[in-house]
Each structure stands twice: as structure tokens, then as C-alpha cells.
Design a protein around this motif. Structure first.
Motif, short mmCIF file in Angstrom:
data_model
loop_
_atom_site.label_atom_id
_atom_site.label_comp_id
_atom_site.label_asym_id
_atom_site.label_seq_id
_atom_site.Cartn_x
_atom_site.Cartn_y
_atom_site.Cartn_z
N ALA A 62 -5.65 13.02 -2.81
CA ALA A 62 -5.58 11.40 -2.69
C ALA A 62 -6.25 10.82 -1.67
CB ALA A 62 -4.15 11.15 -2.49
N ASP A 63 -6.69 11.52 -0.76
CA ASP A 63 -7.37 10.97 0.43
C ASP A 63 -8.88 10.96 -0.08
OD1 ASP A 63 -5.23 10.52 2.15
OD2 ASP A 63 -5.73 12.34 3.41
N SER A 64 -9.24 12.24 -0.65
CA SER A 64 -10.80 12.18 -0.94
C SER A 64 -11.12 11.30 -2.29
CB SER A 64 -11.15 13.63 -1.04
OG SER A 64 -10.49 14.16 -2.32
N THR A 65 -10.13 10.93 -3.11
CA THR A 65 -10.30 10.24 -3.99
C THR A 65 -10.41 8.72 -4.05
OG1 THR A 65 -9.59 11.99 -5.56
CG2 THR A 65 -9.56 9.95 -6.61
N ARG A 66 -9.26 7.98 -2.82
CA ARG A 66 -9.08 6.87 -2.62
C ARG A 66 -10.33 6.00 -2.59
NH1 ARG A 66 -5.00 7.28 0.80
NH2 ARG A 66 -3.24 7.26 -0.95
N ALA A 67 -11.15 6.33 -1.80
CA ALA A 67 -12.36 5.54 -1.47
C ALA A 67 -13.12 5.31 -2.72
CB ALA A 67 -13.35 6.00 -0.38
N PRO A 68 -13.77 6.47 -3.44
CA PRO A 68 -14.60 6.16 -4.58
C PRO A 68 -13.69 5.40 -5.86
CG PRO A 68 -14.24 8.58 -4.18
CD PRO A 68 -13.66 7.86 -3.23
N HIS A 69 -12.54 6.06 -6.15
CA HIS A 69 -11.87 5.66 -6.97
C HIS A 69 -10.35 5.15 -6.68
CE1 HIS A 69 -14.78 7.58 -9.30
NE2 HIS A 69 -14.85 8.67 -8.78
N PRO A 70 -10.32 3.99 -6.02
CA PRO A 70 -9.02 3.35 -5.68
C PRO A 70 -7.88 3.42 -6.67
CG PRO A 70 -10.61 1.91 -5.42
CD PRO A 70 -11.32 2.88 -6.33
N ALA A 71 -7.98 3.19 -8.05
CA ALA A 71 -6.84 3.18 -8.88
C ALA A 71 -6.34 4.83 -9.19
CB ALA A 71 -7.24 2.79 -10.27
N SER A 72 -7.13 5.73 -9.09
CA SER A 72 -6.74 7.21 -9.39
C SER A 72 -6.22 7.61 -7.79
CB SER A 72 -8.06 7.87 -9.71
OG SER A 72 -8.41 7.63 -11.03
N GLY A 73 -6.86 7.34 -6.83
CA GLY A 73 -6.22 7.51 -5.67
C GLY A 73 -4.78 7.04 -5.51
N ARG A 74 -4.75 5.79 -5.77
CA ARG A 74 -3.08 5.22 -5.76
C ARG A 74 -2.36 6.25 -6.56
NH1 ARG A 74 -5.80 0.42 -5.77
NH2 ARG A 74 -5.70 0.04 -7.82
N HIS A 75 -2.53 6.50 -7.78
CA HIS A 75 -2.04 7.54 -8.79
C HIS A 75 -1.55 8.79 -8.02
CE1 HIS A 75 -1.14 5.15 -12.41
NE2 HIS A 75 -2.44 4.61 -12.15
N LEU A 76 -2.72 9.30 -7.51
CA LEU A 76 -2.38 10.63 -6.54
C LEU A 76 -1.59 10.47 -5.40
CD1 LEU A 76 -6.15 12.10 -6.95
CD2 LEU A 76 -3.91 12.78 -8.30
N ALA A 77 -1.64 9.40 -4.86
CA ALA A 77 -0.54 9.07 -3.88
C ALA A 77 0.62 8.90 -4.19
CB ALA A 77 -1.29 7.90 -2.83
N THR A 78 0.78 8.40 -5.29
CA THR A 78 2.39 8.27 -5.90
C THR A 78 2.85 9.87 -6.45
OG1 THR A 78 1.90 6.07 -6.71
CG2 THR A 78 3.63 7.18 -7.99
N ALA A 79 1.86 10.35 -7.06
CA ALA A 79 2.22 11.94 -7.36
C ALA A 79 2.65 12.49 -6.05
CB ALA A 79 1.12 12.50 -7.91
N HIS A 80 1.96 12.20 -5.01
CA HIS A 80 2.27 13.23 -3.70
C HIS A 80 3.63 12.59 -3.30
CE1 HIS A 80 2.03 12.80 0.69
NE2 HIS A 80 1.27 13.94 0.78
N THR A 81 4.09 11.44 -3.34
CA THR A 81 5.38 11.18 -3.07
C THR A 81 6.29 11.78 -3.91
OG1 THR A 81 4.51 8.89 -1.92
CG2 THR A 81 6.64 9.04 -2.49
N ARG A 82 6.11 11.48 -5.01
CA ARG A 82 7.11 12.30 -6.03
C ARG A 82 7.31 13.73 -5.85
NH1 ARG A 82 8.58 7.58 -5.71
NH2 ARG A 82 8.26 6.07 -7.25
N LEU A 83 6.03 14.34 -5.45
CA LEU A 83 6.37 15.78 -5.28
C LEU A 83 7.04 16.09 -4.04
CD1 LEU A 83 5.40 18.38 -6.65
CD2 LEU A 83 3.23 18.44 -5.31
N PHE A 84 6.86 15.43 -3.04
CA PHE A 84 7.75 15.45 -1.80
C PHE A 84 9.29 15.22 -2.29
CE2 PHE A 84 10.28 13.96 1.87
CZ PHE A 84 10.00 14.82 2.80
N GLN A 85 9.49 14.49 -3.06
CA GLN A 85 10.90 14.08 -3.41
C GLN A 85 11.48 15.43 -4.06
OE1 GLN A 85 10.47 10.30 -5.69
NE2 GLN A 85 11.47 9.20 -3.84
N ALA A 86 10.75 15.92 -4.92
CA ALA A 86 10.97 17.13 -5.72
C ALA A 86 11.14 18.31 -4.79
CB ALA A 86 9.99 17.46 -6.61
N ALA A 87 10.24 18.27 -3.82
CA ALA A 87 10.56 19.71 -2.72
C ALA A 87 11.72 19.21 -1.80
CB ALA A 87 9.15 19.56 -1.96
N ALA A 88 12.25 17.86 -1.56
CA ALA A 88 13.43 17.58 -0.93
C ALA A 88 14.62 18.04 -1.69
CB ALA A 88 13.34 16.19 -0.61
N ALA A 89 14.46 17.89 -3.09
CA ALA A 89 15.66 18.11 -3.84
C ALA A 89 16.02 19.58 -3.99
CB ALA A 89 15.36 17.56 -5.44
#
Length: 156
Positions: A62-89
């Protein structure tokens, strides 16, 4: 499932990990027909380790994708958050699974109370480290957003 994109040998470890998970899922499915075995603490610990490793990978992507491709970076950042929620569960499930030793029936995180002593990196320590990373980049409201309609306390 395989991707339609040509992968080659660009990501051999990631492909091997995915193949291992598919194999494990097939094995569990085959055994579920004969005997249903519930998840135990070692199984959930390894699964949590895998999820937190994916969490780290998505964080970097997400960090490396955000600058060249902002929309993709935001989706990866959302996946990052959701994956943490799965790990928390999975972390919560780990503490709700009964302990084999009757003396350790508490469900709180106390790695110092483990009979073999605290391991180098327990599930709780790993989860706290992942939580530190996600909290630097995510708002509390995003972290508390239900994952597909479930609340963090629906299993308790």
C-alpha cells in the motif's frame, strides 16, 4: 484458483504459501467429512502468524503503490485494515479456545504465565506489533467498522 496473469517465478514464496493454505484447506475439508476437529491453539497461532505476515506485506504494498496509483493504494490500505480485523478475530478466538492445562483457563493475554515460559514472539506480542502498525495509519472509526456486518464482540 489461479490468476490469469503470467507469474513465472517472480513470487515463489508467496505462491508456495498460497499453495500450502489451499492444501491445508483441502485436508481439513476431507477430514471434516469423517471427523470434525475443532481448531486448537497451535493451529490458530500459526494462522495468526500467517495473517500478520500478510498484514506486513499489504502495508508495504500500500505504501509503495499509493504515490503512483492513488486509487489502488487506497484499496490496498483498506485491505490492510480488514486483514488486521481478521487477525484480531483469530487472536480473540485463540483466547476463547479451551486450554489443555486446567490451570491456565484465563482468557487474558499473559504470555509470562505460559508453562513453558514466554516464547520469543507469542501471538499476543505479534498482535500488539501489528496493532501498532495499523493504528499509525488507520483511524479508530475505520478499525471499528464491522467486517461484513459482524461486530468485534459478536462471539462473546
Amino acid at each position: 484458483m489461479t490468476s490469469a496473469l503470467p507469474v513465472g517465478d517472480a513470487y515463489p514464496y508467496l505462491r508456495a504459501a498460497s499453495a500450502g493454505i489451499r492444501h491445508h484447506t483441502r485436508t481439513l475439508t476431507a477430514h471434516a467429512q469423517s471427523t470434525a476437529t475443532p481448531a486448537d491453539r497451535p493451529h490458530l497461532d500459526v494462522l495468526h502468524a500467517h495473517l500478520t505476515a500478510l498484514h506486513q506485506l499489504l502495508n508495504r504494498l500500500a505504501d509503495s503503490t499509493r504515490a503512483p496509483h492513488p486509487a489502488s493504494g487506497r484499496h490496498l490500505a483498506t485491505a490492510h485494515t480488514r486483514l488486521f480485523q481478521a487477525a484480531a478475530a483469530v487472536h480473540d478466538a485463540f483466547h476463547l479456545v479451551p486450554v489443555a492445562d486446567e490451570a491456565l483457563t484465563e482468557t487474558e493475554c499473559h504470555p509470562e504465565r505460559l508453562p513453558e515460559g514466554p516464547p520469543v514472539l507469542t501471538i499476543c506480542q505479534r498482535h500488539l506489533a501489528a496493532g501498532h502498525v495499523v493504528r499509525r495509519k488507520t483511524t479508530p472509526s475505520d478499525l471499528n467498522t464491522p467486517l461484513h456486518g459482524h461486530t468485534p464482540h459478536c462471539s462473546q
